[in-house]
Write an enzyme that holds these catalytic residues in place. Structure first.
Site, short mmCIF file in Angstrom:
data_model
loop_
_atom_site.label_atom_id
_atom_site.label_comp_id
_atom_site.label_asym_id
_atom_site.label_seq_id
_atom_site.Cartn_x
_atom_site.Cartn_y
_atom_site.Cartn_z
N ASP A 46 -1.43 1.39 -3.79
CA ASP A 46 -2.35 0.40 -4.33
C ASP A 46 -3.73 0.99 -4.69
O ASP A 46 -4.67 0.25 -4.97
CB ASP A 46 -2.52 -0.78 -3.37
CG ASP A 46 -3.12 -0.37 -2.04
OD1 ASP A 46 -2.94 0.78 -1.62
OD2 ASP A 46 -3.79 -1.22 -1.41
N ARG B 48 0.85 6.02 16.90
CA ARG B 48 -0.05 7.01 16.30
C ARG B 48 -0.87 7.65 17.41
O ARG B 48 -1.48 6.96 18.24
CB ARG B 48 -0.99 6.35 15.31
CG ARG B 48 -0.30 5.60 14.18
CD ARG B 48 -1.25 5.48 12.97
NE ARG B 48 -0.84 4.48 12.01
CZ ARG B 48 0.16 4.62 11.13
NH1 ARG B 48 0.88 5.72 11.13
NH2 ARG B 48 0.44 3.66 10.27
N LYS C 257 -2.08 -10.05 0.82
CA LYS C 257 -3.27 -10.29 1.65
C LYS C 257 -4.31 -11.07 0.86
O LYS C 257 -4.30 -11.09 -0.37
CB LYS C 257 -3.84 -8.98 2.18
CG LYS C 257 -4.49 -8.09 1.15
CD LYS C 257 -5.18 -6.93 1.87
CE LYS C 257 -5.82 -6.00 0.87
NZ LYS C 257 -6.63 -4.97 1.49
N SER D 73 0.79 -1.22 0.00
CA SER D 73 0.00 0.00 0.00
C SER D 73 0.82 1.28 0.00
O SER D 73 1.55 1.54 -0.94
CB SER D 73 -0.95 -0.04 1.18
OG SER D 73 -1.84 1.04 1.12
N HIS D 74 0.74 2.04 1.10
CA HIS D 74 1.40 3.34 1.16
C HIS D 74 2.86 3.23 1.56
O HIS D 74 3.55 4.24 1.67
CB HIS D 74 0.66 4.23 2.17
CG HIS D 74 0.60 3.59 3.53
ND1 HIS D 74 -0.22 2.51 3.80
CD2 HIS D 74 1.27 3.84 4.67
CE1 HIS D 74 -0.05 2.15 5.06
NE2 HIS D 74 0.85 2.93 5.62
N LYS E 227 -11.50 0.34 0.57
CA LYS E 227 -11.55 1.77 0.36
C LYS E 227 -11.11 2.03 -1.09
O LYS E 227 -10.47 1.19 -1.70
CB LYS E 227 -10.70 2.51 1.37
CG LYS E 227 -9.25 2.07 1.50
CD LYS E 227 -8.63 2.80 2.68
CE LYS E 227 -7.15 2.47 2.84
NZ LYS E 227 -6.94 1.27 3.67
N ASP F 237 -6.09 2.65 -3.00
CA ASP F 237 -7.28 2.66 -2.15
C ASP F 237 -7.39 3.91 -1.29
O ASP F 237 -8.44 4.17 -0.70
CB ASP F 237 -7.41 1.38 -1.30
CG ASP F 237 -6.20 1.11 -0.43
OD1 ASP F 237 -5.23 1.90 -0.48
OD2 ASP F 237 -6.22 0.09 0.30
N ARG F 238 -6.33 4.70 -1.20
CA ARG F 238 -6.41 5.93 -0.39
C ARG F 238 -6.64 7.14 -1.28
O ARG F 238 -6.37 7.10 -2.48
CB ARG F 238 -5.11 6.15 0.37
CG ARG F 238 -4.84 5.10 1.40
CD ARG F 238 -3.64 5.46 2.24
NE ARG F 238 -3.43 4.44 3.25
CZ ARG F 238 -2.83 4.65 4.40
NH1 ARG F 238 -2.34 5.84 4.69
NH2 ARG F 238 -2.70 3.67 5.26
N ASP G 93 -2.72 6.39 -3.22
CA ASP G 93 -1.52 5.72 -2.69
C ASP G 93 -1.03 4.59 -3.58
O ASP G 93 -1.52 4.39 -4.69
CB ASP G 93 -1.78 5.22 -1.26
CG ASP G 93 -2.72 4.04 -1.23
OD1 ASP G 93 -3.56 3.93 -2.14
OD2 ASP G 93 -2.63 3.22 -0.29
C1 VG1 Z 1 -2.96 2.09 8.51
C2 VG1 Z 1 -4.13 3.04 8.74
C3 VG1 Z 1 -5.44 2.29 8.64
C4 VG1 Z 1 -5.52 1.59 7.29
C5 VG1 Z 1 -4.30 0.71 7.08
C6 VG1 Z 1 -4.26 0.10 5.71
O1 VG1 Z 1 -2.96 1.09 9.51
O2 VG1 Z 1 -4.01 3.67 9.99
O3 VG1 Z 1 -6.50 3.19 8.84
O4 VG1 Z 1 -6.68 0.81 7.21
O5 VG1 Z 1 -3.11 1.47 7.24
O6 VG1 Z 1 -4.27 1.06 4.70
P1 VG1 Z 1 -2.02 1.14 10.81
O7 VG1 Z 1 -2.27 -0.13 11.54
O8 VG1 Z 1 -0.62 1.29 10.28
O9 VG1 Z 1 -2.43 2.36 11.56
V1 VG1 Z 1 -3.51 0.75 3.23
O10 VG1 Z 1 -3.94 1.90 2.17
O11 VG1 Z 1 -1.95 0.85 3.74
O12 VG1 Z 1 -3.80 -0.79 2.91
CO CO Z 2 -3.50 1.48 0.32
#
Ligand code: VG1
Ligand code: CO
Length: 553
Positions: free
Chosen positions: A289, A506, A132, A119-120, A386, A291-292, A287
Site C-alpha cells: 500500500d 516478533r 481501515k 499492506s505488506h 508512514k 507506506d513502507r 510495500d
Molecule cells: C506491523 C509492524 C508495525 C506496523 C504495522 C502496519 O505490525 O510491526 O510497525 O505499523 O505492521 O504496517 P505488527 O502488529 O504485525 O507487528 V503496514 O505497512 O502493514 O500497514
Molecule cells: Co503498508
C-alpha cells in the site's frame, strides 16, 4: 451522470460476526473470509454507526488495488450513499496509496477515509484483504474509535445499502449515486504535487542525471504508478530503473513486503549477484500500500531505525524541514539511534507503541516533525501515515546535497553518533496457544529477571510497555515485553497484530556500540549474546518448536 432515481432504501438484516476486532492497522483477514456474506458490509456499517457526522460529509475511498479491492469499493460506495454521505472522493480504479489517501483527507478537509489494504501481506484470491478507517487528520483512527467499531460489530442487526450495481470506477469525473456525488480523481496527481512542495526536485533530477543510477522495486504493488510518475516522468529515472513497476491484483504472486527476504530482485541487483560489474548507487522498495520503504546503497543495506536517525540528522538539507524539527517519534521496538540525534539537536524524542495511529496526536499537537518504526516505516507531519516514496525522496534529496554514497553517509553517521546494532526475528504462523503460553510464562517471570546477569550485562528493567499519551492522556497497556539492560541493550517481545494466520512472534534486539573500530561486525554476530539470552529467558525453541526464525530483518 445519474444512474437511478432516488429510492427509499430498506435496511438489510444481518447477524454479527465475533471476529471483527481491528489489529495494529485495521481489520485484516483472508480474502475468502472477507467474502463471506455480509462480512464486509457489517464492518463498514459499524464504522458508519460510529460516525455521528456522517450525513452530509465527504469521505475519501481507495485501496492498494489488491484482489477484491474493486468489489469492496462498489459495496462501500453503495453503503455510503445509503448512509447519506454527501460526497466520496475516489482514486481512479479504486486505487490510492495509503499516504496518498491520508493527504487527500487533509487536503479536502474530509470527515475521514476508508482505506482497503492488507499492506505488506500477500494478495490474490487466497491472500489477505484489509480495511481501515482514517480520521479527519488523515491518520489511522485511534484505539478509542477502533474499540467502538468493534463493539458495534458485535451487536449489529442491519445495514444500509443502495440497490445499484456497477459504478464505473475508472472514469475520471463526477458521478451521482442516489444523492451522493462520487468524484473520481487521478490517483497520483495530488500526492505528486505535495512531494514537489517538500523536496528540491531540480536538485534531485540533476543529481540523478549525473552518473547516478537508482533501482526502485515497486513489488507489483500500489507504488508502481506513483514511482513511474514521480521517479520516472518527473525525476528522469529510466524504465530499467523501476523494477516490478506495474500494479497487479496478486502482486505477481509475491509478498509485497520490502525487506531483504521479499525484495529479492532488488537485493540481487544492489549486491550484483549476476556479476554485471555495476550496481545502482541507490536502491529502494515499497510495500503493498505504499507506506513502507527499504533503503539500500551499492552493497549496502540501511536498517530502518538508522534511516530514521539519518533523515533526522540531515533534515536541514531538505527544503520542507529546513526550519528545524520540533521533535522525533519512534515506536518502542525501534532502535534508539534517533534518540541520539534528538539529543544532539536539543529536541524531544517520544517512544510510542507499535502502529502509526500513536503518532497522530504528537504530530497534530506539533510535538514531532519526523517519526518512524523499525518495520520499514518512516514519515513526517506532511501526512498522517508512514510514507514510502517520501522516504525515498528524503534520501535522494540528501544524496543530491551530500554527493556521497549511501554507505559513506551511514558510516559517518555511526562515527558521529555511535552504532545501534539492530535486528528483528519473526516466528510466523505459530499456534496461538503456543505463543500465548510463551508470553504468559515470560510475563510471570519478569520480576525475577530484574538484576539477573547474562553475558556480562544485567537486566535493569523487565516490564510490559504501557504508553501514556501525553496529548490526550489515554493509556495503552501491554504493548510488548521489554528487557532493558544496564548498558542500554534491549530485547523486546511482541505478538504481531497484522497477521491473518496463527500468531507471529516478533523479537527485537538492540545494542549500542560507540567504538568506531567495532562498527564492522555482522549484525547477527554483534547481537549473538542477546539472541542467546532471549532463548534462555523465554524458551523460544521449546514453545514454538522452531529452531530458527522464519524472517530476519
Ligand atoms: C506491523 C509492524 C508495525 C506496523 C504495522 C502496519 O505490525 O510491526 O510497525 O505499523 O505492521 O504496517 P505488527 O502488529 O504485525 O507487528 V503496514 O505497512 O502493514 O500497514
Ligand atoms: Co503498508
Amino acid at each position: 451522470m445519474r444512474y437511478s432515481k432516488p429510492i427509499k432504501v430498506q435496511p438489510v438484516k444481518t447477524q454479527p460476526f465475533t471476529d471483527q476486532k481491528p489489529g495494529t492497522s485495521g481489520l485484516r483477514k483472508k480474502v475468502q473470509h472477507f467474502k463471506q456474506m455480509d462480512y464486509l458490509q457489517n464492518f463498514v456499517q459499524s464504522i458508519f454507526n460510529c460516525l455521528p457526522e456522517l450525513a452530509g460529509s465527504t469521505l475519501i475511498v481507495g485501496g492498494d488495488g489488491r484482489y477484491f479491492n474493486r468489489e469492496s469499493i462498489q459495496i462501500i460506495l453503495r453503503m455510503a450513499a445509503a448512509n447519506r454521505v454527501k460526497k466520496v472522493i475516489l482514486g481512479q480504479g479504486g486505487v490510492l496509496s495509503t499516504p496518498a489517501a491520508s493527504h487527500l483527507i487533509r487536503k479536502n478537509k474530509a470527515l475521514g477515509g476508508i482505506i482497503l489494504s492488507a499492506s505488506h501481506n500477500p494478495g490474490g484470491m487466497n491472500g489477505d484483504f484489509g480495511i481501515k478507517y482514517n480520521i479527519s487528520n488523515g491518520g489511522p483512527a485511534p484505539e478509542e474509535f477502533t474499540d467502538a467499531v468493534f463493539e458495534e460489530t458485535k451487536k449489529i442487526t442491519q445495514y444500509h445499502i443502495a440497490p445499484i450495481k456497477g459504478i464505473p470506477l475508472d472514469l475520471i469525473g463526477s458521478h451521482t449515486l442516489e444523492k451522493m456525488t462520487i468524484e473520481i480523481i487521478d490517483s497520483v496527481d495530488d500526492y505528486a504535487q505535495l512531494m514537489t512542495e517538500l523536496f528540491d526536485f531540480d536538485k534531485i533530477k540533476a543529481h540523478m542525471a549525473d552518473n547516478f543510477e537508482i533501482c526502485f522495486d515497486a513489488m507489483y504493488a500500489v507504488t508502481a504508478p506513483y514511482a513511474r510518475r514521480i521517479l520516472g516522468e518527473m525525476l528522469g529515472a529510466t524504465d530499467d530503473e523501476i523494477i516490478r513497476g506495474e500494479s497487479l491484483p496478486n502482486f505477481g504472486g509475491c509478498h509485497p513486503d520490502p525487506n531483504l527476504v521479499h525484495a529479492k530482485q532488488l537485493v540481487e541487483r544492489m549486491y550484483d549477484i549476476e556479476e554485471t560489474g555495476s550496481t545502482p548507487n541507490f536502491g529502494a522498495a515499497s510495500d503493498g500500500d505504499g507506506d513502507r520503504n527499504m533503503i539500500m546503497g551499492d552493497y549496502f543495506f540501511v536498517t530502518p531505525s538508522d534511516s530514521l536517525a539519518i533523515i533526522a540528522a540531515n533534515a536541514q538539507l531538505i527544503p520542507a524541514y529546513q526550519g528545524g524539527l520540533k521533535g522525533i517519534g519512534r515506536s518502542m521496538p525501534t532502535s534508539q539511534a534517533a534518540d541520539r540525534v534528538a539529543e544532539k539537536l536539543g529536541i524531544d524524542c517520544y517512544e510510542t507503541p507499535t502502529g502509526w495511529k500513536f503518532f497522530g496526536n504528537l504530530l497534530d499537537d506539533g510535538r514531532i516533525t519526523l517519526c518512524g518504526e523499525e518495520s520499514f516505516g518512516t514519515g513526517s507531519d506532511h501526512v498522517r501515515e508512514k510514507d514510502g516514496l517520501w522516504a525515498v525522496l528524503c534520501w535522494l534529496n540528501i544524496l543530491a546535497e551530500r554527493k556521497q554514497s549511501v554507505e559513506d553517509i551511514v558510516r559517518q553517521h555511526w562515527a558521529e553518533y555511535g552504532r545501534n546494532y539492530y535486528t528483528r526475528h519473526d516466528y510466523e504462523n505459530i499456534p496461538s496457544e503456543a505463543a500465548n503460553a510463551l508470553f504468559d510464562n515470560l510475563q510471570d517471570n519478569l520480576s525475577s529477571l530484574v538484576g539477573k546477569e547474562f553475558s556480562g550485562r544485567s537486566i535493569s528493567t523487565a516490564d510490559n510497555f504501557s504508553y501514556h499519551d501525553p496529548v490526550d492522556g489515554s493509556v495503552s497497556d501491554k504493548q510488548g515485553i521489554r528487557l532493558l539492560f544496564n548498558d542500554g541493550a534491549r530485547i523486546i517481545f511482541r505478538l504481531s497484530g497484522t497477521g491473518t494466520q496463527g500468531a507471529t512472534l516478533r523479537l527485537y534486539f538492540e545494542r549500542y556500540e560507540a567504538d568506531i573500530n567495532q562498527h564492522d561486525l555482522e549484525t547477527q554476530e554483534a547481537l549473538y549474546d542477546l539472541i542467546e539470552t532471549a532463548e534462555l529467558v523465554a524458551n523460544i525453541i521449546g514453545y514454538t518448536e522452531m529452531n530458527e526464525p522464519t524472517v530476519i530483518t
